[in-house]
Scaffold this motif. Structure first.
Motif, short mmCIF file in Angstrom:
data_model
loop_
_atom_site.label_atom_id
_atom_site.label_comp_id
_atom_site.label_asym_id
_atom_site.label_seq_id
_atom_site.Cartn_x
_atom_site.Cartn_y
_atom_site.Cartn_z
N ALA A 15 0.80 -1.22 0.12
CA ALA A 15 -0.10 -0.04 -0.04
C ALA A 15 0.73 1.29 -0.09
O ALA A 15 0.99 1.78 0.87
N GLN A 207 -3.38 3.71 -7.46
CA GLN A 207 -3.97 3.60 -6.24
C GLN A 207 -5.23 4.35 -6.20
O GLN A 207 -6.24 4.20 -5.65
N SER A 308 -7.51 -1.40 2.45
CA SER A 308 -8.26 -0.28 2.26
C SER A 308 -8.84 0.51 3.50
O SER A 308 -8.94 1.60 3.77
N ARG A 311 -5.58 2.25 5.51
CA ARG A 311 -4.85 3.55 4.62
C ARG A 311 -5.13 4.63 5.49
O ARG A 311 -6.25 5.15 6.07
#
Length: 323
Positions: A15, A207, A308, A311
């Motif tokens: 990520a 992203q 997700s 983040r």
């Protein structure tokens, strides 16, 4: 032709930060009456990734694309992905600009007919679309559905203006105008994020496609140079798959197109865990590899590794610099 089944791979941390860059680009969704692909997970869909060596002959390249499409259809493929500049690679500066056409021109209409006749969706990466003036084109990724309609298109944002060590100088912006619109498209094969070649080096685009626009499959049609391909091709593709937890389909040009230009090849499909699940046995051959995309694998990877939810970079962060 090669076919590979899904397999496990070692986990790699992911990520990267998503992008303040989103504000610089527009986003153009495409629904056309179709239910959101992320809302439902159906049976695995058979897709193919093409490898070819385009030349400076539109008819010869079409003949290759037509043959591969028919062979893929016979193998049960429902979605076939072609590489960047599939329809033409010239040997002289400015040749492609002279051939550039609008998306309703005769070259693209042949491919629309091919998709309809084959009952197959086609991803056509890097078409020479007529640009804003007579001196420029767009490098355009075109998505055609199985009825022969252009479902959506994406104009390459990042242009390849690079002095490749030990190779040659490329100045794509000399004849190409950059796009400024991020494109994701719902399809029977999942929500597709459209990109082209050099975009691969800019993870913030992927992203945005994943975290802001819910892409499940990232398309990366390319014509990587031999030097950059050997160094970075598979590494970058696997990184994009791992970071976004998406399938990545990367169709590639391969071999010598003319005396001036050579491409790396190695067309591959990668699953959301970063595992290569299909590739041609020969990195330079013309052909296609096949894999079955299972969107339940996307959901499983995202559930078990919920990046997700973890983040943080969309929030305002304090920064500190020292002189």
């Amino acid at each position: 032709m090669a076919r590979a089944s899904l397999a496990a791979s070692l986990p790699i941390a992911a990520a990267a930060a998503a992008a303040a860059a989103a504000a610089r680009f527009r986003f153009r969704p495409s629904f056309r009456g179709m239910a959101s692909a992320s809302a439902a997970v159906g049976a695995p869909a058979r897709v193919g990734v093409v490898q070819m060596t385009s030349v400076g002959d539109v008819d010869a390249n079409y003949a290759t694309c037509s043959r591969l499409t028919k062979e893929a259809a016979a193998s049960g493929v429902k979605f076939l992905c072609f590489p960047e500049v599939f329809s033409f690679i010239g040997s002289k500066d400015g040749e492609s600009v002279k051939l550039a056409e609008p998306l309703d021109g005769p070259i693209m209409q042949r491919y629309c007919s091919l998709a309809k006749e084959s009952g197959m969706w086609l991803s056509l990466g890097g078409f020479q679309e007529k640009g804003p003036d007579d001196s420029h084109q767009y490098n355009t990724h075109v998505l055609i559905d199985d009825s022969g309609k252009v479902r959506n298109s994406y104009r390459k944002i990042h242009l390849f203006d690079v002095d490749v060590p030990g190779n040659m100088v490329y100045k794509e912006s000399r004849f190409t105008t950059a796009g400024n619109t991020i494109v994701a498209v719902d399809s029977p094969f999942g929500r597709l994020g459209l990109t082209v070649c050099y975009d691969l080096r800019f993870p913030e685009l992927y992203q945005i496609l994943r975290f802001k626009h819910q892409a499940q499959v990232l398309l990366v049609p390319s014509a990587f140079t031999k030097v950059t391909g050997e160094a970075h091709w598979e590494i970058l593709l696997r990184a994009r798959a791992i970071e976004t937890q998406c399938y990545v389909i990367a169709a590639a040009q391969a071999g010598k197109h003319n005396e001036k230009r050579e491409s790396y090849g190695d067309s591959i499909i990668i699953d959301p865990w970063g595992t290569v699940i299909a590739r041609l046995p020969d990195r330079l051959s013309t052909g296609f590899a096949v894999a079955d995309l299972d969107l339940s694998k996307v959901e499983a990877v995202r559930t078990r590794m919920p990046i997700s939810e973890h983040r943080k970079f969309d929030s305002d962060w304090k920064s500190s610099t020292q002189q």
